[in-house]
Design a protein around this motif. Sequence first.
Motif, mmCIF file in Angstrom:
data_model
loop_
_atom_site.group_PDB
_atom_site.id
_atom_site.type_symbol
_atom_site.label_atom_id
_atom_site.label_comp_id
_atom_site.label_asym_id
_atom_site.label_seq_id
_atom_site.Cartn_x
_atom_site.Cartn_y
_atom_site.Cartn_z
ATOM 1 N N LEU A 69 0.818 -1.213 0.000
ATOM 2 C CA LEU A 69 0.000 0.000 0.000
ATOM 3 C C LEU A 69 0.854 1.266 0.000
ATOM 4 C CD1 LEU A 69 -2.584 -1.124 2.701
ATOM 5 C CD2 LEU A 69 -2.862 -1.216 0.220
ATOM 6 N N LEU A 70 2.169 1.093 0.073
ATOM 7 C CA LEU A 70 3.081 2.228 0.201
ATOM 8 C C LEU A 70 3.975 2.379 -1.019
ATOM 9 C CD1 LEU A 70 4.244 1.656 3.898
ATOM 10 C CD2 LEU A 70 2.264 2.971 3.086
ATOM 11 N N ASN A 71 4.386 3.607 -1.270
ATOM 12 C CA ASN A 71 5.378 3.878 -2.304
ATOM 13 C C ASN A 71 6.774 3.602 -1.750
ATOM 14 O OD1 ASN A 71 3.475 4.983 -4.285
ATOM 15 N ND2 ASN A 71 3.268 6.702 -2.849
ATOM 16 N N ASP A 72 7.780 3.729 -2.613
ATOM 17 C CA ASP A 72 9.151 3.458 -2.188
ATOM 18 C C ASP A 72 9.622 4.382 -1.072
ATOM 19 O OD1 ASP A 72 9.314 1.427 -4.036
ATOM 20 O OD2 ASP A 72 10.328 2.643 -5.564
ATOM 21 N N ASP A 73 9.054 5.587 -0.988
ATOM 22 C CA ASP A 73 9.455 6.534 0.063
ATOM 23 C C ASP A 73 8.562 6.431 1.302
ATOM 24 O OD1 ASP A 73 7.132 7.601 -0.934
ATOM 25 O OD2 ASP A 73 7.921 9.618 -1.275
ATOM 26 N N SER A 74 7.814 5.337 1.409
ATOM 27 C CA SER A 74 6.924 5.066 2.554
ATOM 28 C C SER A 74 5.747 6.026 2.663
ATOM 29 C CB SER A 74 7.713 5.055 3.879
ATOM 30 O OG SER A 74 8.582 3.943 3.922
ATOM 31 N N THR A 75 5.450 6.741 1.588
ATOM 32 C CA THR A 75 4.190 7.480 1.532
ATOM 33 C C THR A 75 3.104 6.521 1.058
ATOM 34 O OG1 THR A 75 4.691 8.212 -0.720
ATOM 35 C CG2 THR A 75 5.251 9.718 1.092
ATOM 36 N N MET A 76 1.857 6.834 1.364
ATOM 37 C CA MET A 76 0.767 5.956 0.951
ATOM 38 C C MET A 76 0.414 6.202 -0.506
ATOM 39 S SD MET A 76 -2.824 5.142 2.929
ATOM 40 C CE MET A 76 -1.985 3.963 4.028
ATOM 41 N N LYS A 77 0.081 5.132 -1.219
ATOM 42 C CA LYS A 77 -0.275 5.226 -2.625
ATOM 43 C C LYS A 77 -1.568 6.014 -2.818
ATOM 44 C CE LYS A 77 1.994 0.931 -4.110
ATOM 45 N NZ LYS A 77 1.811 -0.438 -4.663
ATOM 46 N N GLU A 78 -1.759 6.488 -4.030
ATOM 47 C CA GLU A 78 -2.997 7.188 -4.365
ATOM 48 C C GLU A 78 -4.181 6.232 -4.239
ATOM 49 O OE1 GLU A 78 -3.273 10.366 -5.033
ATOM 50 O OE2 GLU A 78 -1.112 10.748 -4.917
ATOM 51 N N THR A 79 -5.371 6.796 -4.095
ATOM 52 C CA THR A 79 -6.534 5.963 -3.798
ATOM 53 C C THR A 79 -6.838 4.927 -4.880
ATOM 54 O OG1 THR A 79 -7.945 7.753 -4.635
ATOM 55 C CG2 THR A 79 -7.635 7.618 -2.255
ATOM 56 N N ASP A 80 -6.671 5.268 -6.146
ATOM 57 C CA ASP A 80 -6.930 4.283 -7.200
ATOM 58 C C ASP A 80 -5.987 3.093 -7.076
ATOM 59 O OD1 ASP A 80 -9.018 5.684 -8.263
ATOM 60 O OD2 ASP A 80 -7.870 6.578 -9.913
ATOM 61 N N ALA A 81 -4.727 3.364 -6.738
ATOM 62 C CA ALA A 81 -3.750 2.286 -6.563
ATOM 63 C C ALA A 81 -4.072 1.459 -5.325
ATOM 64 C CB ALA A 81 -2.339 2.860 -6.474
ATOM 65 N N LEU A 82 -4.501 2.114 -4.261
ATOM 66 C CA LEU A 82 -4.898 1.381 -3.052
ATOM 67 C C LEU A 82 -6.044 0.426 -3.361
ATOM 68 C CD1 LEU A 82 -4.940 4.211 -0.336
ATOM 69 C CD2 LEU A 82 -3.154 2.510 -0.706
ATOM 70 N N ARG A 83 -7.030 0.952 -4.070
ATOM 71 C CA ARG A 83 -8.199 0.145 -4.415
ATOM 72 C C ARG A 83 -7.774 -1.078 -5.237
ATOM 73 N NH1 ARG A 83 -10.763 3.932 -6.151
ATOM 74 N NH2 ARG A 83 -12.007 4.374 -4.301
#
Length: 294
Positions: free
Chosen positions: A220-234
């Motif tokens: 659920l996270l990007n390489d920099d440990s930020t959370m992915k955008e909602t479409d990607a999460l879904r």
Amino acid sequence: MVTISEKGYPLVSADDPKTLVSTDWLAAHLSDPDLRILDGSFYLPTEDRDPRAEYDAAHIPGARFVDINEISDARSELPHMVPPVEKFISRMRSLGVGDGHQVVVYDGAGLFSAARLWWLFKLMGKSDVAVLDGGLPKWQAEGREVEDLPPVIRDRHITVQRQAHLIKDVTQVAAASKIGTPQIVDARSAPRFRGEEPEPRAGLRAGHIPGALNVHYKSLLNDDSTMKETDALRAVFEEAGVDLKKPVITSCGSGVTAAILSLALERLGHGQHSLYDGSWTEWGSYGDLKVATG
């Protein structure tokens, strides 16, 4: 008012003070009188890191440190279980956190244990709480200010209304496993979920709760440990077989990374999620509970 996308999904702002805010948002609000920043860093024993020592050396200006092992139910043999309401109130007042405050929680891993503290606030009925996306690593990588000074704390009254629907115990999870609803979603890595790797805690069986689905929190996270955008999460949830129109119980090793799944579900507008507080540390230690592998 909630904005709906063309696909019928609720759109969440990149900066949402009830779920997730960016480092830019926090920098812009750093001087707000009713902002309270909490360092909720927690690390596994294998990481050999001392969160309190790291906080003392450098933290976001004004931040107060919260030890999730300490703000827990001392009567339980399980790690960092939800504390009694009275203890939560006492600890928050001692930190100067109370009614009317906007709280931002971060950790030293990027996005790891801060989500657990966010969920704990939500459980206690406090909604104006957000996780700092990317945490302290992103803040420091951008060259933003840190300090080693203790904060000036003033006591503040806090009102708590425990939201019992947000937490599940082993009996409720066992029923969900047997009946098939709500869906149980496990945040551990795939090898641990399948029982191919031993558990980091001694005495626990390997495997997962029968019927559970696997969404590793790191997916659920990007390489920099930020959370992915909602479409990607879904997409991550749906690819794992999770029906986002149905209730979900999140689980993990000890109730920490399960909260990352809960945060992601909240970002998606999923209003029927709860967390299994005992998680695998509890389930895996009970010999009379069935375990699935593979």
